[in-house]
Every structure is written in structure tokens, then in C-alpha cells.
Scaffold this motif. Structure first.
Motif, PDB file in Angstrom:
ATOM      1  N   PHE A  25      21.660  45.454  16.099  1.00 37.59           N
ATOM      2  CA  PHE A  25      22.967  45.368  16.772  1.00 37.59           C
ATOM      3  C   PHE A  25      22.824  46.184  18.049  1.00 37.59           C
ATOM      4  O   PHE A  25      23.327  47.282  18.179  1.00 37.59           O
ATOM      5  N   ASN A  26      22.120  45.644  19.012  1.00 38.50           N
ATOM      6  CA  ASN A  26      21.799  46.376  20.239  1.00 38.50           C
ATOM      7  C   ASN A  26      22.937  46.319  21.243  1.00 38.50           C
ATOM      8  O   ASN A  26      23.587  45.287  21.430  1.00 38.50           O
ATOM      9  N   LEU A  27      23.134  47.422  21.910  1.00 37.24           N
ATOM     10  CA  LEU A  27      24.197  47.568  22.910  1.00 37.24           C
ATOM     11  C   LEU A  27      23.613  47.331  24.292  1.00 37.24           C
ATOM     12  O   LEU A  27      22.539  47.856  24.607  1.00 37.24           O
ATOM     13  N   ARG A  28      24.347  46.605  25.126  1.00 38.06           N
ATOM     14  CA  ARG A  28      23.836  46.292  26.462  1.00 38.06           C
ATOM     15  C   ARG A  28      24.924  46.458  27.510  1.00 38.06           C
ATOM     16  O   ARG A  28      26.123  46.355  27.226  1.00 38.06           O
ATOM     17  N   LYS A  29      24.441  46.715  28.720  1.00 37.87           N
ATOM     18  CA  LYS A  29      25.330  46.727  29.880  1.00 37.87           C
ATOM     19  C   LYS A  29      24.510  46.287  31.084  1.00 37.87           C
ATOM     20  O   LYS A  29      23.409  46.800  31.288  1.00 37.87           O
ATOM     21  N   PRO A  30      25.015  45.357  31.877  1.00 37.32           N
ATOM     22  CA  PRO A  30      24.219  44.793  32.976  1.00 37.32           C
ATOM     23  C   PRO A  30      23.934  45.789  34.093  1.00 37.32           C
ATOM     24  O   PRO A  30      22.877  45.744  34.714  1.00 37.32           O
ATOM     25  N   LYS A  67      34.686  48.935  28.910  1.00 38.84           N
ATOM     26  CA  LYS A  67      33.809  49.526  29.927  1.00 38.84           C
ATOM     27  C   LYS A  67      32.619  48.630  30.273  1.00 38.84           C
ATOM     28  O   LYS A  67      31.599  49.112  30.763  1.00 38.84           O
ATOM     29  N   GLY A  68      32.733  47.335  30.051  1.00 35.64           N
ATOM     30  CA  GLY A  68      31.675  46.405  30.419  1.00 35.64           C
ATOM     31  C   GLY A  68      30.519  46.315  29.453  1.00 35.64           C
ATOM     32  O   GLY A  68      29.493  45.692  29.757  1.00 35.64           O
ATOM     33  N   PHE A  69      30.632  46.915  28.279  1.00 39.25           N
ATOM     34  CA  PHE A  69      29.568  46.870  27.286  1.00 39.25           C
ATOM     35  C   PHE A  69      29.674  45.620  26.414  1.00 39.25           C
ATOM     36  O   PHE A  69      30.763  45.095  26.189  1.00 39.25           O
ATOM     37  N   HIS A 123      16.665  59.720  23.549  1.00 35.82           N
ATOM     38  CA  HIS A 123      17.157  59.978  24.895  1.00 35.82           C
ATOM     39  C   HIS A 123      16.607  58.887  25.821  1.00 35.82           C
ATOM     40  O   HIS A 123      15.412  58.588  25.781  1.00 35.82           O
ATOM     41  N   ILE A 124      17.496  58.311  26.607  1.00 30.63           N
ATOM     42  CA  ILE A 124      17.098  57.292  27.581  1.00 30.63           C
ATOM     43  C   ILE A 124      17.662  57.671  28.938  1.00 30.63           C
ATOM     44  O   ILE A 124      18.807  58.134  29.030  1.00 30.63           O
ATOM     45  N   THR A 125      16.842  57.488  29.974  1.00 32.85           N
ATOM     46  CA  THR A 125      17.302  57.707  31.344  1.00 32.85           C
ATOM     47  C   THR A 125      17.140  56.407  32.121  1.00 32.85           C
ATOM     48  O   THR A 125      16.063  55.810  32.109  1.00 32.85           O
ATOM     49  N   VAL A 126      18.216  55.979  32.757  1.00 35.27           N
ATOM     50  CA  VAL A 126      18.167  54.781  33.586  1.00 35.27           C
ATOM     51  C   VAL A 126      18.772  55.097  34.947  1.00 35.27           C
ATOM     52  O   VAL A 126      19.591  56.015  35.080  1.00 35.27           O
ATOM     53  N   SER A 127      18.380  54.323  35.925  1.00 34.57           N
ATOM     54  CA  SER A 127      18.929  54.498  37.264  1.00 34.57           C
ATOM     55  C   SER A 127      20.288  53.847  37.367  1.00 34.57           C
ATOM     56  O   SER A 127      20.558  52.826  36.715  1.00 34.57           O
ATOM     57  N   GLU A 128      21.161  54.452  38.171  1.00 35.88           N
ATOM     58  CA  GLU A 128      22.473  53.866  38.375  1.00 35.88           C
ATOM     59  C   GLU A 128      22.315  52.451  38.942  1.00 35.88           C
ATOM     60  O   GLU A 128      21.517  52.220  39.854  1.00 35.88           O
ATOM     61  N   GLY A 129      23.057  51.513  38.370  1.00 33.98           N
ATOM     62  CA  GLY A 129      22.967  50.118  38.779  1.00 33.98           C
ATOM     63  C   GLY A 129      21.982  49.311  37.974  1.00 33.98           C
ATOM     64  O   GLY A 129      21.999  48.067  38.028  1.00 33.98           O
ATOM     65  N   ALA A 130      21.110  49.958  37.224  1.00 34.89           N
ATOM     66  CA  ALA A 130      20.140  49.247  36.394  1.00 34.89           C
ATOM     67  C   ALA A 130      20.799  48.773  35.114  1.00 34.89           C
ATOM     68  O   ALA A 130      21.879  49.227  34.730  1.00 34.89           O
ATOM     69  N   SER A 131      20.121  47.870  34.431  1.00 37.73           N
ATOM     70  CA  SER A 131      20.629  47.379  33.147  1.00 37.73           C
ATOM     71  C   SER A 131      20.241  48.347  32.040  1.00 37.73           C
ATOM     72  O   SER A 131      19.322  49.162  32.173  1.00 37.73           O
TER      73      SER A 131
END
Lengths: 113, 112
Positions: free
Chosen positions: B74-79, B61-63, B10-18
């Protein structure tokens, strides 16, 4: 364009009852799969088929049987349901196996009491 | 045997964060790799896939994801994540036995 359709969407069974889950795809795909999804365990492959009339065992086949009498349909059977089979079941299909995208149905939530 | 490991449950990130979601695979030959997303109560949707060629692949979706053979990753990223990205994400590998093997998934929550 229906894609992959699973029926039913929800079902409650008593221990020992039997049922069949139906998966239908309208994309003329050769490969079809049945997975179960349990919390923290991802998707585990139950059985799969590489073409009409073929079936093969996946990671967790015990307690399940399958049939692929028609190319577009893949049936998953539970002969004697057990509480351990409470899960969400997903069907998927792909044009061919190697590296092609799998398309998923919406899932069947099965509870065995 | 082929396998896929997603170390983060489980990961939690702030909206707008990478965002970066980790995936490691075990496969002897050149792998066919996928990332799928599952929104609550829904089936799985393909985000992107890697077969060969450019190791940085773009998806919907920008991924994007980067294949690193030396690290078997094979890491997934989104800016910049959006609240609508909250979902469960699955990494998968196509095995030699005509099977698609999935990782256990990473649930992504977005902090407003």
C-alpha cells in the motif's frame, strides 16, 4: 471543536512515582486507544477500549493500567514509573473499530528520571 | 499476526520531485489500510484510507496510494513534493482484534 484532548502535555517524573494521563474526546466515539511512540519503533498500542466500562491489552501493556468509566474519557495510569516508560504518549479515538478513522490527540511527552 | 512494515526509515527528496513511500502489510483477510502524517511536535493526521473498491485512493494534500493485494503493499505517492511535506509518515492496518497497528514510520526530508 476540541476533538481529542490530552493532559498534561509535558511531565517529568522520578522513578517510582505514579501519575495519570487523561484523554478526553467530544466526538461520542466508542473506541479509544493509548499508544506510545519511541524513535524507530512507530506507535505501539498499550491498551484500548471498545466502549464505556471496557478495556483490553495491546502490544505493550506491562506497567500501565487504564480505565474507561465515562465514554468520553480514557485514563492511562503509571503506578510506579520506570525510565523505560520515557516516551511520547498518544491517545486516539474512533467512532467504531472496523476501518474507521482514528483521531489523535497532540501527545504527552513523559520523562522518567 | 497482523503487521506493517515500512522498509525506509528516512528518505530525502528534492522539492518538486516525485515521492513514493513503501508499505507492506501482513493480514489474512481484506485489509483496512491507512496512511497518517505527523508533523514535528504534532499528533497524527489521516492522509487517506483504503477499505475496498478502487485500488487507487486519493487523499488530502495531493497524496495518493495504491493497494496491491498480490504484493501485500500500500505505497504512498505524490507527483511533486513541497517543503511543507517534510514530516513522518505512518502506514497502518486495522486488525481483526479491534486494533490499529502502525508501521515504524518513514521520515521524509525535502531538499531545497
Amino acid at each position: 471543536n476540541a476533538g481529542v484532548t490530552q493532559t498534561p502535555k509535558f511531565r517529568v517524573l522520578k522513578t517510582g512515582q505514579s501519575m495519570t494521563l487523561l484523554c478526553a474526546q467530544d466526538m461520542n466515539h466508542e473506541y479509544m486507544y493509548w499508544y506510545r511512540q519511541d524513535p524507530g519503533m512507530g506507535l505501539r498500542l498499550i491498551h484500548y477500549s471498545v466502549g464505556e466500562g471496557t478495556t483490553a491489552k495491546g502490544e505493550v501493556p506491562d506497567g500501565y493500567n487504564v480505565s474507561r468509566l465515562k465514554k468520553q474519557n480514557f485514563l492511562l495510569g503509571l503506578e510506579s514509573a520506570a525510565p523505560s516508560q520515557t516516551s511520547v504518549y498518544f491517545c486516539a479515538s474512533s467512532y467504531e473499530g472496523r476501518g474507521t478513522e482514528a483521531f489523535f490527540g497532540q501527545g504527552t511527552r513523559l520523562t522518567v528520571v | 499476526a497482523q503487521s506493517v512494515t515500512q522498509p525506509d526509515i528516512h528518505i530525502t527528496v528534492s522539492e518538486g520531485a516525485s515521492l513514493e513511500l513503501r508499505c507492506n502489510y501482513s493480514y489474512g483477510a481484506t485489509p483496512y489500510l491507512f496512511w497518517y502524517v505527523q508533523s514535528p511536535g504534532q499528533g497524527l493526521q489521516l492522509l487517506l484510507k483504503y477499505f475496498s473498491g478502487d485500488t487507487l485512493v486519493q487523499g488530502i494534500k495531493g497524496f495518493e496510494a495504491e493497494f496491491k493485494r498480490s504484493q501485500s503493499s500500500f505505497n504512498l505517492r505524490k507527483p511533486s513534493v513541497h517543503w511543507s511535506d517534510a514530516a513522518e509518515y505512518f502506514c497502518a492496518v486495522y486488525s481483526s482484534a479491534s486494533k490499529i497497528i502502525f508501521g515504524s514510520g518513514t521520515r521524509l526530508s525535502i531538499r531545497p
